[in-house]
Design a protein around this motif. Structure first.
Motif, PDB file in Angstrom:
ATOM      1  N   THR A  60      39.372  40.141  33.397  1.00 45.17           N
ATOM      2  CA  THR A  60      38.797  41.337  32.764  1.00 45.17           C
ATOM      3  C   THR A  60      37.813  42.039  33.696  1.00 45.17           C
ATOM      4  O   THR A  60      37.588  43.235  33.565  1.00 45.17           O
ATOM      5  CB  THR A  60      38.085  41.010  31.430  1.00 45.17           C
ATOM      6  OG1 THR A  60      36.941  40.190  31.684  1.00 45.17           O
ATOM      7  CG2 THR A  60      39.025  40.351  30.443  1.00 45.17           C
ATOM      8  N   LYS A  61      37.252  41.287  34.640  1.00 43.41           N
ATOM      9  CA  LYS A  61      36.287  41.852  35.581  1.00 43.41           C
ATOM     10  C   LYS A  61      36.906  42.217  36.933  1.00 43.41           C
ATOM     11  O   LYS A  61      36.239  42.801  37.782  1.00 43.41           O
ATOM     12  CB  LYS A  61      35.146  40.865  35.808  1.00 43.41           C
ATOM     13  CG  LYS A  61      34.349  40.586  34.555  1.00 43.41           C
ATOM     14  CD  LYS A  61      33.284  39.560  34.805  1.00 43.41           C
ATOM     15  CE  LYS A  61      32.508  39.281  33.527  1.00 43.41           C
ATOM     16  NZ  LYS A  61      31.462  38.280  33.731  1.00 43.41           N
ATOM     17  N   HIS A  62      38.154  41.822  37.126  1.00 44.22           N
ATOM     18  CA  HIS A  62      38.816  42.038  38.417  1.00 44.22           C
ATOM     19  C   HIS A  62      40.174  42.707  38.190  1.00 44.22           C
ATOM     20  O   HIS A  62      41.216  42.060  38.237  1.00 44.22           O
ATOM     21  CB  HIS A  62      38.963  40.706  39.167  1.00 44.22           C
ATOM     22  CG  HIS A  62      37.645  40.118  39.545  1.00 44.22           C
ATOM     23  ND1 HIS A  62      37.022  40.418  40.728  1.00 44.22           N
ATOM     24  CD2 HIS A  62      36.817  39.285  38.874  1.00 44.22           C
ATOM     25  CE1 HIS A  62      35.855  39.787  40.775  1.00 44.22           C
ATOM     26  NE2 HIS A  62      35.709  39.099  39.669  1.00 44.22           N
TER      27      HIS A  62
END
Length: 113
Positions: free
Chosen positions: A87-89
């Motif tokens: 979700t962050k990458h």
């Protein structure tokens, strides 16, 4: 004079179906996978208590996912940590497949595809 600490290294261990992160030669953690056709299904990630809080899980998973891309495979993030990392990458979105009931059943039953 103190010797500088060596950088952690990540190794793919196909014989054990996992990637391991090593700190000064000692296994600090792992992320486990099973291959299902062109998919690498990640189902568990752990870092030893003695190595917690150093960002090793992120280094481990980042290296593992880059390796999946280099091999031309796709990612299935059953492991909650891998799912959160993704979700962050967003750079891995193009090679990420959803976790489906079929994948979970396959993983639970230990089927080999």
């Amino acid at each position: 004079m103190t010797r500088p600490a060596t950088e952690p290294t990540v190794e793919r261990r196909d014989d054990r179906h996992r990637y391991e992160i090593l700190v000064e030669g000692e296994r600090a953690g792992l992320t486990a996978f099973r291959d299902r056709g062109e998919q690498r299904v990640f189902y568990h990630t752990e870092i030893g208590d003695a190595f917690a809080g150093r960002g090793l899980a992120a280094q481990l998973v980042g290296h593992a996912l880059a390796d999946v891309r280099a091999q031309g495979l796709r990612i299935v993030p059953v492991c909650p940590y891998v799912a959160k990392y993704l979700t962050k990458h967003g750079e891995f979105a193009d090679i990420t497949d959803p976790v489906t009931p079929d994948v979970l059943s396959w993983l639970r039953n230990g089927d080999q595809a």
